[in-house]
Design a protein around this motif. Structure first.
Motif, PDB file in Angstrom:
ATOM      1  N   ILE A  88       1.159  -1.175   0.129  1.00 42.38           N
ATOM      2  CA  ILE A  88      -0.681  -0.174   0.120  1.00 42.38           C
ATOM      3  C   ILE A  88       0.880   1.524   0.003  1.00 42.38           C
ATOM      4  O   ILE A  88       0.422   1.905  -0.551  1.00 42.38           O
ATOM      5  N   GLN A  97      -4.597  -5.566  11.576  1.00 41.00           N
ATOM      6  CA  GLN A  97      -4.296  -4.400  10.765  1.00 41.00           C
ATOM      7  C   GLN A  97      -3.510  -3.470  11.061  1.00 41.00           C
ATOM      8  O   GLN A  97      -2.622  -2.620  10.247  1.00 41.00           O
ATOM      9  N   THR A 139      -0.650  -1.271   9.001  1.00 33.54           N
ATOM     10  CA  THR A 139       0.046  -0.095   9.130  1.00 33.54           C
ATOM     11  C   THR A 139       1.719   0.024   9.310  1.00 33.54           C
ATOM     12  O   THR A 139       2.398   0.404   9.274  1.00 33.54           O
ATOM     13  N   ILE A 163       3.452  -0.853   6.185  1.00 32.58           N
ATOM     14  CA  ILE A 163       2.734   1.173   5.371  1.00 32.58           C
ATOM     15  C   ILE A 163       4.023   2.173   6.457  1.00 32.58           C
ATOM     16  O   ILE A 163       4.597   3.207   5.218  1.00 32.58           O
ATOM     17  N   GLN A 198     -15.388   2.810   4.165  1.00 34.31           N
ATOM     18  CA  GLN A 198     -13.852   2.708   4.758  1.00 34.31           C
ATOM     19  C   GLN A 198     -12.877   3.420   3.106  1.00 34.31           C
ATOM     20  O   GLN A 198     -12.142   4.326   3.578  1.00 34.31           O
ATOM     21  N   GLN A 199     -12.952   3.003   2.165  1.00 30.87           N
ATOM     22  CA  GLN A 199     -12.378   3.484   1.269  1.00 30.87           C
ATOM     23  C   GLN A 199     -13.390   5.056   0.441  1.00 30.87           C
ATOM     24  O   GLN A 199     -12.080   5.028   0.382  1.00 30.87           O
ATOM     25  N   ASN A 204      -6.964   6.301   1.364  1.00 27.22           N
ATOM     26  CA  ASN A 204      -5.753   5.766   0.164  1.00 27.22           C
ATOM     27  C   ASN A 204      -5.244   6.648  -0.314  1.00 27.22           C
ATOM     28  O   ASN A 204      -4.454   6.491  -1.375  1.00 27.22           O
ATOM     29  N   ASN A 207      -0.515   6.775  11.792  1.00 32.34           N
ATOM     30  CA  ASN A 207      -1.320   5.853  11.356  1.00 32.34           C
ATOM     31  C   ASN A 207      -1.565   4.621  12.473  1.00 32.34           C
ATOM     32  O   ASN A 207      -1.762   3.800  13.028  1.00 32.34           O
ATOM     33  N   PHE A 227      -9.509   8.245  11.449  1.00 29.49           N
ATOM     34  CA  PHE A 227      -9.359   6.471  10.335  1.00 29.49           C
ATOM     35  C   PHE A 227      -9.307   5.896  11.256  1.00 29.49           C
ATOM     36  O   PHE A 227      -9.909   4.828  11.106  1.00 29.49           O
ATOM     37  N   GLY A 248     -10.744   2.128   9.697  1.00 29.71           N
ATOM     38  CA  GLY A 248      -9.288   1.380   9.114  1.00 29.71           C
ATOM     39  C   GLY A 248      -9.523  -0.092  10.055  1.00 29.71           C
ATOM     40  O   GLY A 248      -9.809  -1.042   9.548  1.00 29.71           O
ATOM     41  N   TRP A 283     -13.075  -4.255   9.117  1.00 25.42           N
ATOM     42  CA  TRP A 283     -12.914  -5.799   9.556  1.00 25.42           C
ATOM     43  C   TRP A 283     -13.444  -5.753  10.524  1.00 25.42           C
ATOM     44  O   TRP A 283     -13.588  -7.094  10.637  1.00 25.42           O
ATOM     45  N   ASN A 321     -13.885  -4.784  -0.188  1.00 25.48           N
ATOM     46  CA  ASN A 321     -12.790  -3.924   0.505  1.00 25.48           C
ATOM     47  C   ASN A 321     -12.276  -3.408  -1.582  1.00 25.48           C
ATOM     48  O   ASN A 321     -11.809  -2.974  -1.626  1.00 25.48           O
TER      49      ASN A 321
HETATM   50  C1  BGC Z   1      -7.336  -0.219   4.434  1.00 20.00           C
HETATM   51  C2  BGC Z   1      -6.058  -0.293   3.308  1.00 20.00           C
HETATM   52  C3  BGC Z   1      -6.171   0.815   4.590  1.00 20.00           C
HETATM   53  C4  BGC Z   1      -5.303   0.744   5.828  1.00 20.00           C
HETATM   54  C5  BGC Z   1      -4.800   2.537   6.335  1.00 20.00           C
HETATM   55  C6  BGC Z   1      -6.953  -0.673   6.077  1.00 20.00           C
HETATM   56  O1  BGC Z   1      -8.248  -1.222   6.504  1.00 20.00           O
HETATM   57  O2  BGC Z   1      -8.293  -1.652   4.611  1.00 20.00           O
HETATM   58  O3  BGC Z   1      -7.193   0.190   2.429  1.00 20.00           O
HETATM   59  O4  BGC Z   1      -4.844   1.195   3.517  1.00 20.00           O
HETATM   60  O5  BGC Z   1      -6.195   0.660   6.595  1.00 20.00           O
HETATM   61  O6  BGC Z   1      -4.416   1.999   7.640  1.00 20.00           O
END
Ligand code: BGC
Length: 512
Positions: free
Chosen positions: A39, A174, A178, A181, A293-294, A299, A330, A398, A403, A407, A430
């Motif tokens: 991501i 989750q 992060t 990322i 969420q999206q 994103n 994040n 978020f 985030g 889920w 998603n």
């Molecule tokens: C989302 C991702 C997003 C990420 C960011 C996830 O829950 O599904 O699309 O990039 O969170 O932390």
């Protein structure tokens, strides 16, 4: 995802948190790291001049040689550049269908192994890419690896862990996304400094690290008892159950697993089953949560933060540095969620975050609208810092709400017989919406300009209204009491529940 965990009387089975459980969970959680790395990595490399020059020369000319532009906002508006980011999610979506079949037939462990191998092949294509085709093939392979991992890993985690830590594990996945990322943001920041213009190869190549861990891990761990039993290896399933629970008396859980496996086999068409009227509330909520969420716009930031900051006139280094800051926010805010989700509740977090996201995006739109003109100067230092702070405020909201909760909630509202199908649908919706945002954002930025943030803040308003009116609170409600305590009490969803379901639930709770 038929798991034991609870006895038919609603109590918990005996289980220790054994070293093998801890090790398995750590290994499997690297699946989250792998996803997160992808991501975060693309935005950074697509903002690197050497990468653009080699694969997207037309974009490079617009950004570096200051060709006459229609608008600053359109520098990166390029279909192929967006395809580089987005094709991964489309491939992931396709792979999920195949993966759910393999997860059932060959087991969770085998699916994780396949995921690791495909992913590593994708990394090799990307790091060695000589042309755009190699890049895209690499990304498609990465996406397929992610699709396999995202299907198998959450199932593996929920089956191997004792039920009392299952919710926390869900958010742990989750958290690993992060961390992945953030790791890629840091790598991009560092590799951008490498002389000779090959730093992007290292950025793309290092994605292989979490995949290697997942593959090694999958070699070492055992498959889940649920999967072994489902595939007819009863004795092996029993001995694995004894090993992972760390106790001798595993008979009650074993019998329940046998029963669950029998029930799961009886459900011939889980996807047809989930479309029945009585499953409508769960289905609508799960799909809506994924779409929403999206459409928070997260994103746009996670994929394109460096590109976005470049558009606002930040220098290349400052853009990558700012992405590191938002990546760190994040991670930290996801930890906040772990602590507050069972205290404050899901609804409270989503509503508070809704207000925070709405306001931060509104102010970002106003600042950019006033200060960044189509053809003129960049943002001043003061305003640039303010935009980064506002982006952090948005990302933090978020990260403690949409985030993890998009889920977590689907995983706890479906009854056993539709849970696995529900999870697959959630993953697919998603990935589909992620693909749409990845493919459209840079064109939307060019078209709407600063208005893109008004668009997302409008979406946040709509989703907050949905939460307020249609999302019931599920904090501290055991799964087997959902009908009575949640759906029956709701002004709209109670119309979909018939008395039969309550009687069934009562039987589960009382064990009669
Ligand atoms: C989302 C991702 C997003 C990420 C960011 C996830 O829950 O599904 O699309 O990039 O969170 O932390």
């Amino acid at each position: 995802m038929a798991g034991g965990g609870f006895t038919t009387s609603g109590g918990e089975f005996e289980a220790k948190i054994t070293p093998i459980v801890i090790l398995s969970c750590m290994m499997a959680a690297t699946g989250g790291l792998m996803f997160g790395y992808d991501i975060g990595v693309s935005g950074g490399v697509t903002s690197m001049p050497a990468f653009l020059k080699e694969f997207f020369p037309e974009v490079y000319r617009k950004t570096v040689e200051e060709e006459e532009l229609d608008s600053n906002y359109c520098k990166y508006d390029n279909e192929k550049l967006q395809l580089f980011t987005s094709c991964l999610y489309l491939a992931g979506l396709m792979a999920t269908f195949l993966a759910s079949h393999i997860t059932r037939r060959q087991g969770r462990r085998a699916t994780m192994l396949i995921s690791g191998f495909i992913f590593i092949a994708g990394v090799a294509f990307n790091a060695a890419a000589q042309n755009l085709a190699m890049l895209i093939i690499g990304r498609v392979l990465l996406g397929s690896g992610v699709g396999f991992a995202n299907q198998a890993v959450p199932v593996f985690l929920s089956e191997i862990a004792p039920s009392r830590i299952r919710g926390a594990l869900n958010i742990l996945f989750q958290l690993n996304i992060t961390l992945g990322i953030l790791f890629s943001n840091l790598v991009n920041y560092a590799t951008n400094k490498i002389k000779g213009g090959w730093g992007w190869r290292l950025s793309l190549g290092l994605g292989g690290l979490p995949a290697l861990l997942l593959t090694l891990g999958a070699f070492l761990v055992v498959d889940t008892p649920n999967s072994l039993i489902e595939r007819g290896h009863l004795e092996e399933g029993k001995s694995v159950l004894r090993k992972i629970r760390g106790i001798d008396n595993i008979e009650p859980e074993f019998l329940e697993l046998l029963d669950a496996s029998r029930v799961a086999k009886e459900v011939k068409h889980p996807f047809r089953n989930i479309l029945k009227r009585k499953n409508r509330p769960q289905l609508v909520i799960s799909i809506a949560l994924q779409i929403f969420q999206q459409f928070t716009g997260i994103n746009a930031i996670m994929f394109y933060a460096p590109v976005l900051f470049n558009t606002l006139g930040f220098k290349n280094d400052a853009s990558l540095y700012s992405a590191v800051i938002t990546g760190a926010v994040n991670v930290v805010s996801t930890v906040v969620s772990i602590y507050s989700v069972d205290r404050l509740g899901r609804k409270m977090l989503l509503l508070e975050a809704g207000a925070q996201m709405f306001l931060s995006q509104l102010v970002i739109a106003v600042i950019i609208g006033m200060k960044v003109k189509d053809h003129s100067e960049d943002l001043s230092k003061g305003f640039a810092v303010l935009v980064v702070v506002l982006v952090c405020i948005f990302v933090s909201a978020f990260a403690w709400s949409w985030g993890p909760l998009s889920w977590l909630i689907p995983s706890e509202i479906f009854p056993l017989e539709t849970r696995s199908a529900g999870q697959s649908i959630a993953v697919c919706v998603n990935l589909l919406c992620t693909f749409v945002i990845a493919q459209a954002f840079l064109s939307m930025l060019c078209f709407f300009k600063f208005g893109i943030f008004l668009f997302f803040s409008g979406c946040v308003l709509i989703m907050s209204t949905f939460v307020l009116l249609l999302l019931p609170e599920t904090k501290n409600v055991p799964i087997e009491e959902m009908t009575e305590r949640v759906w029956k009490q709701h002004w709209l969803w109670n119309r979909f529940i018939d008395e039969d379901d309550c009687v069934k639930e009562e039987k589960v709770v009382t064990g009669n």
